[in-house]
Design a protein around this motif. Structure first.
Motif, PDB file in Angstrom:
ATOM      1  N   UNK A 143      -3.952   2.580   3.634  1.00 52.41           N
ATOM      2  CA  UNK A 143      -4.512   1.222   4.088  1.00 52.41           C
ATOM      3  C   UNK A 143      -4.421   1.461   5.612  1.00 52.41           C
ATOM      4  N   UNK A 144      -4.850   2.488   6.222  1.00 48.24           N
ATOM      5  CA  UNK A 144      -4.787   2.818   7.599  1.00 48.24           C
ATOM      6  C   UNK A 144      -5.321   1.607   8.689  1.00 48.24           C
ATOM      7  N   UNK A 145      -6.394   1.001   8.403  1.00 48.59           N
ATOM      8  CA  UNK A 145      -7.038  -0.278   9.273  1.00 48.59           C
ATOM      9  C   UNK A 145      -5.778  -1.134   9.380  1.00 48.59           C
ATOM     10  N   UNK A 146      -5.131  -1.721   8.045  1.00 50.00           N
ATOM     11  CA  UNK A 146      -4.052  -2.717   8.124  1.00 50.00           C
ATOM     12  C   UNK A 146      -2.910  -2.224   8.924  1.00 50.00           C
ATOM     13  N   UNK A 147      -2.588  -0.666   8.847  1.00 49.99           N
ATOM     14  CA  UNK A 147      -1.601  -0.242   9.575  1.00 49.99           C
ATOM     15  C   UNK A 147      -1.838  -0.531  11.173  1.00 49.99           C
ATOM     16  N   UNK A 148      -3.005  -0.261  11.487  1.00 47.87           N
ATOM     17  CA  UNK A 148      -3.301  -0.093  13.048  1.00 47.87           C
ATOM     18  C   UNK A 148      -3.270  -1.857  13.416  1.00 47.87           C
ATOM     19  N   UNK A 149      -4.043  -2.694  12.703  1.00 48.34           N
ATOM     20  CA  UNK A 149      -3.997  -4.266  12.901  1.00 48.34           C
ATOM     21  C   UNK A 149      -2.497  -4.444  12.986  1.00 48.34           C
ATOM     22  N   UNK A 150      -1.647  -4.281  12.031  1.00 51.41           N
ATOM     23  CA  UNK A 150      -0.226  -4.676  12.309  1.00 51.41           C
ATOM     24  C   UNK A 150       0.433  -4.366  13.642  1.00 51.41           C
ATOM     25  N   UNK A 151       0.222  -3.050  13.886  1.00 43.97           N
ATOM     26  CA  UNK A 151       0.788  -2.654  15.128  1.00 43.97           C
ATOM     27  C   UNK A 151       0.173  -3.091  16.531  1.00 43.97           C
ATOM     28  N   UNK A 152      -1.041  -3.666  16.255  1.00 41.34           N
ATOM     29  CA  UNK A 152      -1.698  -4.156  17.615  1.00 41.34           C
ATOM     30  C   UNK A 152      -1.184  -5.751  17.687  1.00 41.34           C
ATOM     31  N   UNK A 153      -1.055  -6.327  16.745  1.00 36.08           N
ATOM     32  CA  UNK A 153      -0.555  -7.737  16.663  1.00 36.08           C
ATOM     33  C   UNK A 153       0.766  -7.719  17.198  1.00 36.08           C
ATOM     34  N   UNK A 154       1.729  -6.888  16.750  1.00 37.71           N
ATOM     35  CA  UNK A 154       3.125  -6.689  17.393  1.00 37.71           C
ATOM     36  C   UNK A 154       3.056  -6.440  18.732  1.00 37.71           C
ATOM     37  N   UNK A 189       0.913  -1.280   0.035  1.00 40.11           N
ATOM     38  CA  UNK A 189       0.056  -0.050   0.073  1.00 40.11           C
ATOM     39  C   UNK A 189       1.023   1.373  -0.176  1.00 40.11           C
ATOM     40  N   UNK A 190       2.005   1.133   0.818  1.00 37.94           N
ATOM     41  CA  UNK A 190       2.816   2.149   0.667  1.00 37.94           C
ATOM     42  C   UNK A 190       3.702   2.604  -0.557  1.00 37.94           C
ATOM     43  N   UNK A 191       3.921   1.501  -0.912  1.00 37.83           N
ATOM     44  CA  UNK A 191       4.646   1.644  -2.255  1.00 37.83           C
ATOM     45  C   UNK A 191       3.835   1.933  -3.531  1.00 37.83           C
ATOM     46  N   UNK A 192       2.704   1.564  -3.177  1.00 38.61           N
ATOM     47  CA  UNK A 192       1.608   2.088  -4.299  1.00 38.61           C
ATOM     48  C   UNK A 192       0.813   3.286  -4.116  1.00 38.61           C
ATOM     49  N   UNK A 193       1.190   3.897  -2.961  1.00 34.25           N
ATOM     50  CA  UNK A 193       0.323   5.192  -2.599  1.00 34.25           C
ATOM     51  C   UNK A 193      -0.872   5.085  -2.278  1.00 34.25           C
TER      52      UNK A 193
END
Length: 310
Positions: free
Chosen positions: A286-297, A279-283
């Motif tokens: 994807x804010x929901x995925x960013x939050x889920x990723x941080x929560x799982x970590x 998502x970042x590479x293609x601009x």
């Protein structure tokens, strides 16, 4: 075919066992206790009320020093490079290297060990779990495999699909393997990831109104990223398909959730992390995925920060 399956967990043992009914198969694993158990008792697969026992060969990682025709990688995604490197002697210029792992991006790792025309990527509808000393086959379906070049049928994929189908694993060679990987990624990065955050079984993602809303947002974001990458996914149709699958297996416990429960590292960087990076590479937002990723970590960090737990 002479086949090596790297990773003798639930899925690796399921495929390795079934393939051994028709092919010369070696299950390879870093756990010498698991290898010893397979050598002594075979692979026991429970399917409904039936039990089938297969007897593939088994070896500790690095033990087999001769090349095979097909290597199937079934380790957790974050161990892909180490597992292939330990077993590099299985691969020569005639070996096909294939991943049926969760997530996306493993082909970049595999490209360091085989030429692009001999790398296959795929997804499967089969699922399995470890049940005492056996493998519980939770459900079957199609397996789809293909090469890395979009729109081009791989001769290797056709040959491997025939070999797998002959052993009872119905497999289709396709020319859009990466699109299918992203279709499956949509489920893993939505309901599977969210259920891990909620420490719950799959059904919560449709029976909780709030969880369902988050799941649908996650699916739409995956579809937008996939479309930007050139893998056309219909967000509405994908949402309906995933919610239908969730309704049929509401008590399923995902591997991410089980890993969080048991204090293990998860494959989230190859699942949600892939969505975030692409998502970042293609601009593409994807804010929901960013939050889920941080929560799982953050949940993974719990084991190191137990003094804060209540």
């Amino acid at each position: 075919m002479r086949i090596a399956v790297i990773g003798a967990g639930a899925m690796g043992s399921l495929f390795g066992g079934m393939l051994s009914a028709f092919h010369e198969v070696t299950l390879v694993d870093s756990d010498d206790r698991r290898v010893k158990a397979i050598r002594e008792g075979g692979v026991s697969i429970l399917d409904g009320e039936s039990r089938r026992i297969y007897f593939p060969s088994a070896a500790v990682s690095g033990e087999v020093r001769s090349p095979v025709e097909l290597v199937i990688v079934f380790v957790k995604s974050m161990y892909t490079d180490a597992a292939i490197r330990q077993n590099e002697a299985l691969i020569d210029g005639n070996t096909v290297l294939m991943s049926l792992q969760n997530g996306a991006g493993q082909e970049k790792i595999m490209s360091g060990y085989a030429s692009e025309d001999r790398i296959l990527r795929g997804v499967t509808q089969h699922n399995a779990s470890v049940e005492q000393n056996a493998i519980r086959h939770g459900g079957g379906g199609m397996t789809y495999i293909g090469g890395l070049a979009p729109g081009k049928m791989s001769k290797c994929a056709e040959e491997v699909a025939l070999a797998m189908t002959a052993a009872g694993i119905e497999t289709m060679a396709v020319d859009d393997a990466q699109k299918r990987v992203w279709e499956k990624l949509a489920m893993n990065a939505s309901s599977s990831a969210l259920s891990a955050v909620l420490r719950a079984r799959h059904g919560i993602c449709i029976d909780s109104e709030s969880a369902r809303t988050i799941t649908e947002r996650l699916i739409r974001e995956v579809a937008c990223v996939a479309n930007a990458l050139g893998y056309p996914l219909n967000g509405v149709a994908l949402t309906e398909e995933i919610e239908d699958r969730l309704s049929k297996s509401p008590m399923a416990l995902t591997s991410i959730c089980a890993d969080i429960r048991d204090g293990r590292a998860t494959e989230v960087e190859f699942i949600t992390g892939t969505v975030v990076r692409e998502a970042q590479r293609m601009s593409v937002p994807a804010p929901t995925h960013e939050m889920i990723l941080m929560l799982i970590h953050a949940l993974e960090d719990r084991a190191k920060l137990s003094k804060y737990m209540v």
